[in-house]
Design an enzyme around this catalytic site. Structure first.
Site, PDB file in Angstrom:
ATOM      1  N   HIS A   1     -47.161  -3.373  36.335  1.00 16.77           N
ATOM      2  CA  HIS A   1     -47.574  -4.481  37.367  1.00 16.77           C
ATOM      3  C   HIS A   1     -48.841  -4.333  37.762  1.00 16.77           C
ATOM      4  CE1 HIS A   1     -46.426  -7.446  40.197  1.00 16.77           C
ATOM      5  NE2 HIS A   1     -46.940  -6.725  41.048  1.00 16.77           N
TER       6      HIS A   1
ATOM      7  N   HIS B   1     -50.334 -17.888  43.868  1.00 13.95           N
ATOM      8  CA  HIS B   1     -50.063 -17.364  45.054  1.00 13.95           C
ATOM      9  C   HIS B   1     -50.084 -18.437  45.886  1.00 13.95           C
ATOM     10  CE1 HIS B   1     -51.115 -12.689  44.626  1.00 13.95           C
ATOM     11  NE2 HIS B   1     -49.758 -13.096  44.529  1.00 13.95           N
TER      12      HIS B   1
ATOM     13  N   LYS C   1     -40.270 -15.318  39.049  1.00 18.32           N
ATOM     14  CA  LYS C   1     -40.062 -14.874  40.295  1.00 18.32           C
ATOM     15  C   LYS C   1     -39.870 -16.050  41.395  1.00 18.32           C
ATOM     16  CE  LYS C   1     -41.181 -11.717  44.024  1.00 18.32           C
ATOM     17  NZ  LYS C   1     -42.260 -10.457  44.272  1.00 18.32           N
TER      18      LYS C   1
ATOM     19  N   ARG D   1     -46.999 -11.370  35.636  1.00 22.25           N
ATOM     20  CA  ARG D   1     -46.195 -10.480  35.921  1.00 22.25           C
ATOM     21  C   ARG D   1     -45.565 -10.164  34.532  1.00 22.25           C
ATOM     22  NH1 ARG D   1     -45.144 -14.307  39.892  1.00 22.25           N
ATOM     23  NH2 ARG D   1     -45.381 -13.368  42.080  1.00 22.25           N
TER      24      ARG D   1
ATOM     25  N   ARG E   1     -52.028  -6.818  37.222  1.00 25.52           N
ATOM     26  CA  ARG E   1     -51.839  -8.029  37.800  1.00 25.52           C
ATOM     27  C   ARG E   1     -52.858  -7.798  39.147  1.00 25.52           C
ATOM     28  NH1 ARG E   1     -49.310 -12.759  39.052  1.00 25.52           N
ATOM     29  NH2 ARG E   1     -48.503 -13.203  41.248  1.00 25.52           N
TER      30      ARG E   1
ATOM     31  N   TYR F   1     -53.618  -8.125  46.852  1.00 26.53           N
ATOM     32  CA  TYR F   1     -53.888  -7.812  45.235  1.00 26.53           C
ATOM     33  C   TYR F   1     -55.219  -7.162  44.942  1.00 26.53           C
ATOM     34  CZ  TYR F   1     -49.176  -8.866  43.528  1.00 26.53           C
ATOM     35  OH  TYR F   1     -47.755  -8.797  43.573  1.00 26.53           O
TER      36      TYR F   1
END
Length: 365
Positions: free
Chosen positions: A321, A344, A237, A214, A324, A353
């Site tokens: 972003h 993840h 995050k 990120r 990613r 994604y």
């Protein structure tokens, strides 16, 4: 309240029942005194009936009074506003980025405004569902999802702390969000990269497309994070700890991580991989790049590059972003599973994604 001591003339009566002789007519009247409220009730002159009603009232009063074990087990409630403040402390202890703590703090204020006057035990699924619906009805489906996620965590912590026995958010449905932002294609990335004039923007784009991290994590990468042939990343995050081999290579853009890290070392002394190389406004050489600056610089390079390459961008062009997602798709195309790289916990999230949302052609042999 205990009944008054019985007088000699009242020992034939049950507790709380009293007689009184009216001096005017000589009649005897019976009166009952509620031991809890202290109120008096007249029962007339029939002694048998008065005794029967007094015994029944005494029995009902004894059943209404909670037993000792019940009185001990009763726990005083907690207002939601108080629990929110305790949750702030718990959240801050998770070691997340200042930006995450600040954003969550603002959302907690919104929850406090809505549920602050209610007791924790009073908040049910209906109240939660109505609150989330009110946000969705304002056209803020993404915000509704974010508030549901936060309130869900707030209630889970409350269950763990013993303030609730269930989570009223669990059975509510998340608002459906129509994704508007376009995916970044390799063609647009290359066009933007060609127009990236600042050295720090080129390094940031290289790190993003290769590592899939990120924006916050790219901006905070330091040289001391590189050791024993790996780049160590603690995602701001999620707190996920990822160790990426410096030998990682992406053929689609002809880049490898070791070479990128080496190119980050220049004439400016800095601890950050992505840093200013000259003085700009209040930023000195060597200082890290602000997140907004990074986003704006990428957007400018993207627009210039797309225009020069004859690529038409939509109303919601891809942001920084989106690199990613592009990284996930490129690594998958070269036979690597991007789930661990992106940090993840579920393959379902990685699949989101990897979805190109119709931005790329599908080759059929």
């Amino acid at each position: 309240m205990a009944p008054r001591p019985r007088k000699a003339g009242a020992r034939d009566l049950p507790p709380n029942l009293y007689r009184k002789v009216d001096s005017r007519n000589g009649k005897t009247y019976f009166n009952y005194r509620d031991p809890l409220s202290g109120k008096w009730y007249g029962l007339g002159t029939d002694k048998t009936a008065a005794i029967r009603e007094a015994i029944a009232a005494n029995h009902a009063g004894a059943k209404a009074k909670p037993a000792l074990i019940e009185r001990i087990s009763i726990t005083k409630g907690k207002p939601f506003a108080e629990w929110v403040e305790e949750y702030r402390t718990l959240y801050a202890e998770r070691g997340l980025s200042p930006n995450s703590v600040r954003n969550t703090g603002m959302r907690l204020n919104r929850l406090k405004d809505r549920f602050g006057q209610m007791d924790m035990a009073e908040i049910g699924t209906f109240q939660v569902a109505q609150y989330l619906k009110s946000i969705t009805d304002e056209g803020k489906a993404q915000m509704a999802r974010a508030m549901r996620s936060l309130l869900n965590d707030v209630m889970l912590e409350a269950v763990a702390a013993g303030w609730r026995s269930d989570n009223p958010v669990d059975v509510t449905k998340a608002a459906k969000v129509k994704v508007k932002r376009e995916r970044l294609t390799l063609e647009i990335w290359k066009a933007a990269y060609a127009e990236a004039r600042q050295p720090w923007l080129r390094r940031a784009m290289e790190l993003a497309i290769l590592t899939g991290q990120r924006r916050d994590d790219i901006a905070s990468m330091t040289f001391k994070d590189v050791s024993n042939g790996h780049l160590h990343v603690i995602q701001a995050k999620t707190g996920q700890r990822i160790r990426i081999s410096t030998s990682l290579r992406l053929e689609a853009v002809d880049l490898d991580l070791e070479s990128i890290i080496k190119s980050c070392r220049d004439r400016v002394v800095s601890q950050h991989l992505v840093h200013h190389t000259r003085r700009v406004s209040g930023a000195l050489p060597g200082m890290p790049i602000m997140l907004d600056t990074l986003s704006k610089a990428f957007a400018e390079a993207r627009d210039k590059g797309a225009k020069k390459a004859g690529i038409e961008l939509g109303e919601s062009p891809p942001t920084f972003h989106e690199m990613r997602s592009l990284a996930a798709r490129l690594h998958a195309a070269e036979g690597r599973d991007p789930q661990m790289l992106l940090g993840h916990k579920s393959a379902k999230m990685t699949a989101l994604y990897r979805d190109n949302r119709g931005a790329e052609w599908i080759d059929v042999a």
